[in-house]
Design a protein around this motif. Structure first.
Motif, mmCIF file in Angstrom:
data_model
loop_
_atom_site.group_PDB
_atom_site.id
_atom_site.type_symbol
_atom_site.label_atom_id
_atom_site.label_comp_id
_atom_site.label_asym_id
_atom_site.label_seq_id
_atom_site.Cartn_x
_atom_site.Cartn_y
_atom_site.Cartn_z
ATOM 1 N N LYS A 47 0.808 -1.227 0.000
ATOM 2 C CA LYS A 47 0.000 0.000 0.000
ATOM 3 C C LYS A 47 0.844 1.281 0.000
ATOM 4 C CE LYS A 47 -4.456 -1.579 1.528
ATOM 5 N NZ LYS A 47 -4.225 -2.905 1.000
ATOM 6 N N ASN A 48 2.004 1.240 0.661
ATOM 7 C CA ASN A 48 2.859 2.431 0.727
ATOM 8 C C ASN A 48 4.047 2.231 -0.211
ATOM 9 O OD1 ASN A 48 1.207 3.684 2.687
ATOM 10 N ND2 ASN A 48 2.154 2.423 4.275
ATOM 11 N N ILE A 49 3.811 2.560 -1.473
ATOM 12 C CA ILE A 49 4.794 2.260 -2.525
ATOM 13 C C ILE A 49 5.514 3.546 -2.938
ATOM 14 C CG2 ILE A 49 5.088 1.318 -4.858
ATOM 15 C CD1 ILE A 49 2.288 -0.102 -4.374
ATOM 16 N N ALA A 50 6.841 3.553 -2.779
ATOM 17 C CA ALA A 50 7.614 4.743 -3.165
ATOM 18 C C ALA A 50 8.157 4.574 -4.577
ATOM 19 C CB ALA A 50 8.772 4.935 -2.193
ATOM 20 N N TYR A 51 8.385 5.690 -5.234
ATOM 21 C CA TYR A 51 9.023 5.682 -6.564
ATOM 22 C C TYR A 51 10.267 6.557 -6.461
ATOM 23 C CZ TYR A 51 9.571 5.921 -11.638
ATOM 24 O OH TYR A 51 10.062 5.818 -12.918
ATOM 25 N N ILE A 52 11.433 5.952 -6.673
ATOM 26 C CA ILE A 52 12.703 6.682 -6.556
ATOM 27 C C ILE A 52 13.352 6.730 -7.937
ATOM 28 C CG2 ILE A 52 14.955 6.766 -5.421
ATOM 29 C CD1 ILE A 52 13.755 5.202 -3.093
ATOM 30 N N THR A 53 13.672 7.946 -8.387
ATOM 31 C CA THR A 53 14.153 8.103 -9.759
ATOM 32 C C THR A 53 15.125 9.274 -9.849
ATOM 33 O OG1 THR A 53 13.388 8.306 -12.051
ATOM 34 C CG2 THR A 53 12.234 9.636 -10.426
ATOM 35 N N PHE A 54 15.707 9.469 -11.029
ATOM 36 C CA PHE A 54 16.524 10.661 -11.257
ATOM 37 C C PHE A 54 15.602 11.813 -11.656
ATOM 38 C CE2 PHE A 54 20.087 7.598 -12.358
ATOM 39 C CZ PHE A 54 20.800 7.868 -11.193
ATOM 40 N N ALA A 55 15.926 13.010 -11.193
ATOM 41 C CA ALA A 55 15.150 14.197 -11.566
ATOM 42 C C ALA A 55 15.411 14.468 -13.047
ATOM 43 C CB ALA A 55 15.611 15.380 -10.725
ATOM 44 N N SER A 56 14.368 14.456 -13.858
ATOM 45 C CA SER A 56 14.551 14.644 -15.302
ATOM 46 C C SER A 56 13.245 15.016 -15.976
ATOM 47 C CB SER A 56 15.072 13.341 -15.921
ATOM 48 O OG SER A 56 15.020 13.420 -17.323
ATOM 49 N N ASN A 57 13.336 15.943 -16.946
ATOM 50 C CA ASN A 57 12.143 16.292 -17.731
ATOM 51 C C ASN A 57 12.102 15.534 -19.051
ATOM 52 O OD1 ASN A 57 10.950 18.152 -15.962
ATOM 53 N ND2 ASN A 57 12.482 19.677 -16.528
ATOM 54 N N GLN A 58 13.004 14.563 -19.231
ATOM 55 C CA GLN A 58 13.015 13.826 -20.497
ATOM 56 C C GLN A 58 11.720 13.022 -20.649
ATOM 57 O OE1 GLN A 58 16.570 11.552 -20.197
ATOM 58 N NE2 GLN A 58 17.897 13.297 -20.531
ATOM 59 N N THR A 59 11.312 12.824 -21.912
ATOM 60 C CA THR A 59 10.010 12.192 -22.171
ATOM 61 C C THR A 59 9.878 10.818 -21.517
ATOM 62 O OG1 THR A 59 10.901 11.362 -24.272
ATOM 63 C CG2 THR A 59 9.581 13.382 -24.372
ATOM 64 N N GLN A 60 10.956 10.000 -21.585
ATOM 65 C CA GLN A 60 10.825 8.635 -21.062
ATOM 66 C C GLN A 60 10.713 8.628 -19.535
ATOM 67 O OE1 GLN A 60 13.589 10.055 -21.388
ATOM 68 N NE2 GLN A 60 15.340 8.986 -20.545
ATOM 69 N N PHE A 93 4.639 8.344 -2.958
ATOM 70 C CA PHE A 93 5.840 8.794 -2.242
ATOM 71 C C PHE A 93 6.932 8.874 -3.310
ATOM 72 C CE2 PHE A 93 3.341 6.431 0.832
ATOM 73 C CZ PHE A 93 3.404 7.187 1.991
ATOM 74 N N ILE A 94 7.282 10.098 -3.701
ATOM 75 C CA ILE A 94 8.224 10.242 -4.827
ATOM 76 C C ILE A 94 9.520 10.894 -4.356
ATOM 77 C CG2 ILE A 94 8.581 11.361 -7.086
ATOM 78 C CD1 ILE A 94 5.410 11.187 -7.319
ATOM 79 N N GLN A 95 10.634 10.281 -4.731
ATOM 80 C CA GLN A 95 11.939 10.887 -4.429
ATOM 81 C C GLN A 95 12.709 11.021 -5.735
ATOM 82 O OE1 GLN A 95 13.340 12.351 -2.095
ATOM 83 N NE2 GLN A 95 15.526 12.113 -2.163
ATOM 84 N N GLU A 96 12.979 12.286 -6.139
ATOM 85 C CA GLU A 96 13.754 12.525 -7.360
ATOM 86 C C GLU A 96 15.170 12.953 -6.953
ATOM 87 O OE1 GLU A 96 11.237 13.793 -10.954
ATOM 88 O OE2 GLU A 96 10.525 15.085 -9.351
ATOM 89 N N ILE A 97 16.158 12.240 -7.476
ATOM 90 C CA ILE A 97 17.549 12.484 -7.103
ATOM 91 C C ILE A 97 18.297 13.090 -8.290
ATOM 92 C CG2 ILE A 97 19.713 11.324 -6.423
ATOM 93 C CD1 ILE A 97 17.906 9.171 -5.080
ATOM 94 N N VAL A 98 19.131 14.087 -8.015
ATOM 95 C CA VAL A 98 19.919 14.705 -9.093
ATOM 96 C C VAL A 98 20.988 13.703 -9.527
ATOM 97 C CG1 VAL A 98 21.489 16.592 -9.694
ATOM 98 C CG2 VAL A 98 19.497 17.022 -8.228
ATOM 99 N N PHE A 99 21.071 13.447 -10.839
ATOM 100 C CA PHE A 99 22.035 12.468 -11.363
ATOM 101 C C PHE A 99 23.458 12.926 -11.077
ATOM 102 C CE2 PHE A 99 24.961 10.972 -14.637
ATOM 103 C CZ PHE A 99 24.805 9.607 -14.492
ATOM 104 N N SER A 100 24.303 11.980 -10.680
ATOM 105 C CA SER A 100 25.711 12.299 -10.460
ATOM 106 C C SER A 100 26.556 11.086 -10.808
ATOM 107 C CB SER A 100 25.922 12.656 -8.986
ATOM 108 O OG SER A 100 27.303 12.687 -8.707
ATOM 109 N N GLN A 101 27.794 11.350 -11.268
ATOM 110 C CA GLN A 101 28.722 10.241 -11.539
ATOM 111 C C GLN A 101 29.182 9.626 -10.215
ATOM 112 O OE1 GLN A 101 29.406 8.816 -14.286
ATOM 113 N NE2 GLN A 101 28.690 10.270 -15.806
ATOM 114 N N ASN A 102 29.094 10.419 -9.147
ATOM 115 C CA ASN A 102 29.530 9.971 -7.831
ATOM 116 C C ASN A 102 28.378 9.246 -7.124
ATOM 117 O OD1 ASN A 102 30.245 9.725 -5.154
ATOM 118 N ND2 ASN A 102 31.105 11.787 -4.980
ATOM 119 N N GLU A 103 28.518 7.925 -6.948
ATOM 120 C CA GLU A 103 27.424 7.125 -6.369
ATOM 121 C C GLU A 103 27.034 7.579 -4.964
ATOM 122 O OE1 GLU A 103 27.716 2.877 -6.619
ATOM 123 O OE2 GLU A 103 27.033 2.944 -8.698
#
Length: 341
Positions: free
Chosen positions: A182-195, A215-225
């Protein structure tokens, strides 16, 4: 040692440079140049190891037989697999590939397009970042064949190949809901790209249909993990009520697995997992992670087929194709509710 030019060869053999040029370009017979002279030039060229300037040749023939392939990150398994398959098909059709990574950086992409233009590449395959619309439109205006893949640019009319992102995430989110989460989060990179926007929308649609809170968490993409794992860690610690997490890309997913391990969470008992972009690491994790698999062979095949058709057709006025491919959802142990005894 100075690189020899056609003029040097002509001077050394006391033959006109036009004649040398005809011989080296395989036009001796057409120009009725004697076999003895052809052999003499060939022998000298072999001795000195003369290599024709491919750039000069492409200016003469109008073809370099090179395709520029621009992806987000060539070290990402998804892009690496696609690039490899495209390279094989292109090579069989007489083309070589130059690849590069854009890092989703608009300025870097501009510079790379400009480098490819200087190299006189015959066609472009691009997974485009945002903000590059004008540069791609200018390529198309100049009659360059361009195929976009993985995402498209709504303001640019050209061929593109992508997958049904919205249905893929909707379908996988529905699977989690049907399993009772029921409490499902979506974690992704912050992006306005169509996909990326379509994936997020699929998740939201499934929750909305079932009256569940996102529950949405958008993370800024970085080469540094570390810079990806740190906000992930904070988010999971803050939302202790989550019972499932959906990762929007394989890169976020692998960083997520490291964080989940470090927090000592049990999968799927404490947290069920699903990720976009199936990947060997997901099959090796215990329990194996449920993941959406993109049809890599079909994507590569469609991209190169569309581009080769454009390269082999003189008319640039063929209407643009939008090819949308289906994905597979591989359900594994990470998202199944254990039957309570």
């Amino acid at each position: 040692m100075k690189k020899l030019s056609i003029v040097d060869i002509a001077n050394h053999l006391n033959v006109s440079k036009t004649t040398i040029s005809f011989i080296l370009n395989g036009r001796a017979q057409e120009k009725r140049i004697g076999k003895e002279l052809v052999d003499r030039v060939q022998k000298f060229v072999d001795e000195v190891g003369y290599k024709p300037n491919s750039l000069a040749k492409s200016l003469r023939t109008g073809k370099s037989n090179i395709i520029g392939l621009m992806v987000e990150d060539i070290s990402n398994p998804f892009f690496a697999s696609i690039a490899r398959l495209i390279e094989d098909r292109a090579y069989k059709n007489g083309y070589k590939i130059i690849y590069c990574s854009t890092d989703n950086d608009t300025e870097k992409t501009r510079e790379l397009i400009s480098m490819f233009r200087d190299r006189h590449v015959d066609g472009y395959i691009i997974a485009p970042p945002e903000g590059i619309e004008d540069d791609i439109s200018s390529l198309i205006k100049d009659g360059m064949p361009v195929v976009l893949f993985d995402r498209h640019l709504p303001k640019v009319s050209t061929d593109f190949v992508e997958i049904d992102n919205l249905f893929s995430t909707y379908n996988a989110t529905m699977h989690l809901i049907q399993q009772g989460y029921k409490n499902i989060a979506y974690i992704t990179f912050a992006s306005n790209q169509t996909q990326m926007q379509a994936r997020l929308q699929g998740y939201k649609d499934a929750l909305e249909e079932n009256g569940l809170k996102p529950f949405i968490q958008e993370i800024v993409f970085s080469q540094n993990e570390e810079l990806i794992m740190s906000p992930l860690n904070t988010f999971l610690k803050k939302h202790k009520n989550l019972d499932a997490v959906f990762f929007g890309t394989n890169h976020v997913g692998t960083c997520g697995l490291k964080v989940i391990n470090s927090l000592g969470l049990k999968v799927p008992d404490d947290l069920a997992l699903v990720s976009f972009d199936d990947y060997d690491v997901f099959k090796l994790f215990s329990p194996p992670v449920s993941a959406i698999a993109q049809p890599i062979e079909a994507i590569a095949d469609s991209v190169i087929t569309v581009l080769l058709n454009k390269l082999n057709t003189s008319s640039q006025h063929i209407s643009s194709q939008s090819i949308i491919l289906k994905t597979d959802f591989n359900i594994r142990g990470s998202s199944k509710k254990a039957d309570k005894a």
